[in-house]
Write an enzyme that holds these catalytic residues in place. Structure first.
Site, PDB file in Angstrom:
ATOM      1  CG  PHE A 172     -15.751  -4.735   8.910  1.00  0.00           C
ATOM      2  CD1 PHE A 172     -16.410  -5.755   8.234  1.00  0.00           C
ATOM      3  CD2 PHE A 172     -16.199  -4.396  10.179  1.00  0.00           C
ATOM      4  CE1 PHE A 172     -17.503  -6.407   8.806  1.00  0.00           C
ATOM      5  CE2 PHE A 172     -17.283  -5.044  10.765  1.00  0.00           C
ATOM      6  CZ  PHE A 172     -17.943  -6.043  10.070  1.00  0.00           C
ATOM      7  CG  ASN A 213     -18.135 -13.307  10.072  1.00  0.00           C
ATOM      8  OD1 ASN A 213     -18.342 -12.132  10.424  1.00  0.00           O
ATOM      9  ND2 ASN A 213     -19.034 -14.034   9.464  1.00  0.00           N
ATOM     10  CB  ALA A 214     -15.961  -8.342  11.898  1.00  0.00           C
ATOM     11  CG  ASP A 240     -14.560   1.268   7.006  1.00  0.00           C
ATOM     12  OD1 ASP A 240     -15.673   1.603   6.574  1.00  0.00           O
ATOM     13  OD2 ASP A 240     -13.495   1.456   6.383  1.00  0.00           O
ATOM     14  CB  CYS A 246     -19.756   2.953   2.809  1.00  0.00           C
ATOM     15  SG  CYS A 246     -19.545   1.187   2.740  1.00  0.00           S
TER      16      CYS A 246
HETATM   17  N1  SAH Z   1     -11.248   0.026   6.742  1.00  0.00           N
HETATM   18  C1  SAH Z   1     -10.712  -0.147   5.419  1.00  0.00           C
HETATM   19  C2  SAH Z   1     -11.780  -0.406   4.374  1.00  0.00           C
HETATM   20  C3  SAH Z   1     -12.737  -1.535   4.728  1.00  0.00           C
HETATM   21  S1  SAH Z   1     -13.692  -2.118   3.394  1.00  0.00           S
HETATM   22  C4  SAH Z   1      -9.877   1.101   5.057  1.00  0.00           C
HETATM   23  O1  SAH Z   1     -10.005   2.125   5.713  1.00  0.00           O
HETATM   24  O2  SAH Z   1      -9.095   1.024   4.123  1.00  0.00           O
HETATM   25  C5  SAH Z   1     -14.623  -3.376   4.119  1.00  0.00           C
HETATM   26  C6  SAH Z   1     -13.851  -4.677   4.404  1.00  0.00           C
HETATM   27  O3  SAH Z   1     -14.717  -5.547   5.126  1.00  0.00           O
HETATM   28  C7  SAH Z   1     -13.428  -5.459   3.176  1.00  0.00           C
HETATM   29  O4  SAH Z   1     -12.027  -5.610   3.170  1.00  0.00           O
HETATM   30  C8  SAH Z   1     -14.109  -6.843   3.334  1.00  0.00           C
HETATM   31  O5  SAH Z   1     -13.264  -7.942   2.972  1.00  0.00           O
HETATM   32  C9  SAH Z   1     -14.372  -6.870   4.808  1.00  0.00           C
HETATM   33  N2  SAH Z   1     -15.475  -7.732   5.267  1.00  0.00           N
HETATM   34  C10 SAH Z   1     -16.673  -7.950   4.699  1.00  0.00           C
HETATM   35  N3  SAH Z   1     -17.452  -8.729   5.487  1.00  0.00           N
HETATM   36  C11 SAH Z   1     -16.715  -9.014   6.592  1.00  0.00           C
HETATM   37  C12 SAH Z   1     -16.956  -9.760   7.781  1.00  0.00           C
HETATM   38  N4  SAH Z   1     -18.139 -10.358   7.996  1.00  0.00           N
HETATM   39  N5  SAH Z   1     -15.984  -9.816   8.703  1.00  0.00           N
HETATM   40  C13 SAH Z   1     -14.802  -9.197   8.520  1.00  0.00           C
HETATM   41  N6  SAH Z   1     -14.507  -8.482   7.406  1.00  0.00           N
HETATM   42  C14 SAH Z   1     -15.456  -8.385   6.460  1.00  0.00           C
END
Ligand code: SAH
Length: 388
Positions: A222, A270-271, A291, A331
């Protein structure tokens, strides 16, 4: 500037006395107020408890600005902005890259101001903030002399207030991307199209904290624009930064390149799936950062959200070598630190490991928390050592 009166019942007055700033529609007895005005809040005996922003649409009808019967005029707002600056100065917060006003946390409900160098990004989240926009503009111009102020009034929460979604720029047009300096690294972000006001300023201190644990093979899941990856890559063998959004992956790639970091691999995936695949492939890591976005958008989605959190945390724990570090965040406003910790303990049980708490962290200090208003604390971050 004050235009109305609102009388609230005992449940509301108790809430105010306990230090909360919100009064719900159901606790209002009588109102004579215009949408978005500053009103006197009275108990049923007529005593003024404080002054508040009134909203005619939201379930949160009143957001307290001050205690007692003090007059609210332009000078009052000038002083609130000055107090917010003084707090940040005392906390040694980067004046050029920080949240200058964090709404309720700075006792300016529904108003967000972020500073990205000589550009300011503002979010008016309540009716009163919209009404005060000319004053906000003049205070910000005086305090920071920005080359542009972007009003990013396109946040969905404005719909709850019956407010239009739009963007407006005062001053010079905003380039895309805008490049800022975060702790010696150049970060390109998009103020007009990026998430939140362009970046995750709330994670800045956690980006720094991650440097203490950065080594070996790292997974930043993420990753958005690579906030963590870019700050830690020089201490690591390799960093995989994963995000589901193609746009975020492009930003992260450009940020790694901009800082000459060749060991950051930015992956669009997708994470949830990637964590599973890496385990099957037999890959193991020394540090994993999780995150994710807020899985629990409301109270009703708490259960499925916790299942989601548990799944990624459990998978991440299994991917770590013994002694590896899990830096895991949530969050979601609706997930308390206690609930988050319980979920993590559950995940550790399923993964068959111990989890030693190295740090319990939260949002950066330029997002100040009111002890008596849990809603102002939304970011939870545990740094765990995973031991098998
Ligand atoms: N870590 C970053 C902020 C992350 S915000 C920092 O410190 O700046 C959360 C992110 O998760 C977003 O960019 C969104 O696109 C991503 N996201 C949402 N669902 C996801 C998923 N299933 N797999 C991977 N990324 C995802």
């Amino acid at each position: 500037m004050e235009t109305g009166q609102v009388v609230i019942r005992k449940r509301g007055t108790d809430r105010i006395r306990r230090g909360h700033l919100w009064i719900y529609r159901s606790d209002i007895v009588k109102q004579d107020a215009e949408p978005g005005s500053v009103v006197a809040v009275r108990d049923e005996r007529g005593t003024v408890l404080g002054k508040a922003f009134y909203s005619s649409k939201s379930q949160i009808s009143l957001r307290l600005l001050s205690r007692g019967d003090i007059p609210i005029h332009e000078q009052f707002f000038h002083e609130r902005f000055a107090a917010a600056d003084r707090l940040r100065e005392r906390l040694n917060i980067d004046p050029l890259l920080s949240r200058r006003i964090y709404a309720e946390g700075d006792l300016l409900p529904g108003l967000i101001v972020d500073r990205y160098g000589d550009r300011l990004v503002v979010q008016n989240l309540v009716q009163a903030a919209d009404r005060l926009q000319p004053l906000t503009t003049s205070i910000l111009t005086k305090r920071y002399d920005p080359c542009s102020i972007l009003f990013r009034n396109d946040s969905k929460v404005r719909e709850l207030e019956g407010l239009e979604l739009k963007q407006e720029v005062i001053g010079d047009a905003i380039p895309d991307p805008v490049v800022v300096q975060e702790d010696g690294r150049e970060i390109a972000i998009s103020l007009t199209a990026g998430q939140k006001t362009g970046s995750y300023l709330d994670q800045r201190e956690n980006h720094r904290a991650a440097q203490r644990y950065a080594h070996g093979d790292v997974l930043d899941a993420f990753s958005y624009a690579g906030g963590f990856a870019v700050q830690i890559a020089d201490k690591c063998e390799r960093v995989e930064a994963v995000d589901i959004s193609a746009y975020a992956v492009e930003l992260a790639k450009s940020n790694a390149a901009r800082n000459g970091l060749r060991n950051v691999q930015c992956i669009e995936a997708n994470a949830f799936d990637l964590l599973r695949e890496r385990y099957t492939e037999g890959r193991r890591y020394d540090l994993i950062i999780l995150d994710p976005p807020a899985f629990a958008k409301n109270k009703e989605s708490l259960e499925p959200a916790l299942r989601g959190y548990k799944e990624i945390n459990h998978r991440a724990m299994r991917l770590l070598r013994s002694g590896g570090i899990l830096m895991t965040c949530s969050c979601s406003h609706h997930v308390s630190e206690g609930i988050f910790a319980e979920m993590l303990a559950d995940a550790a049980k399923d993964a068959g490991c111990w989890a030693r708490v190295l740090e319990r962290r939260t949002q950066a200090a330029d997002h100040p928390i009111l002890l008596t208003m849990p809603e102002t604390l939304y970011l939870k971050c545990f740094i765990l050592e995973i031991i098998y």
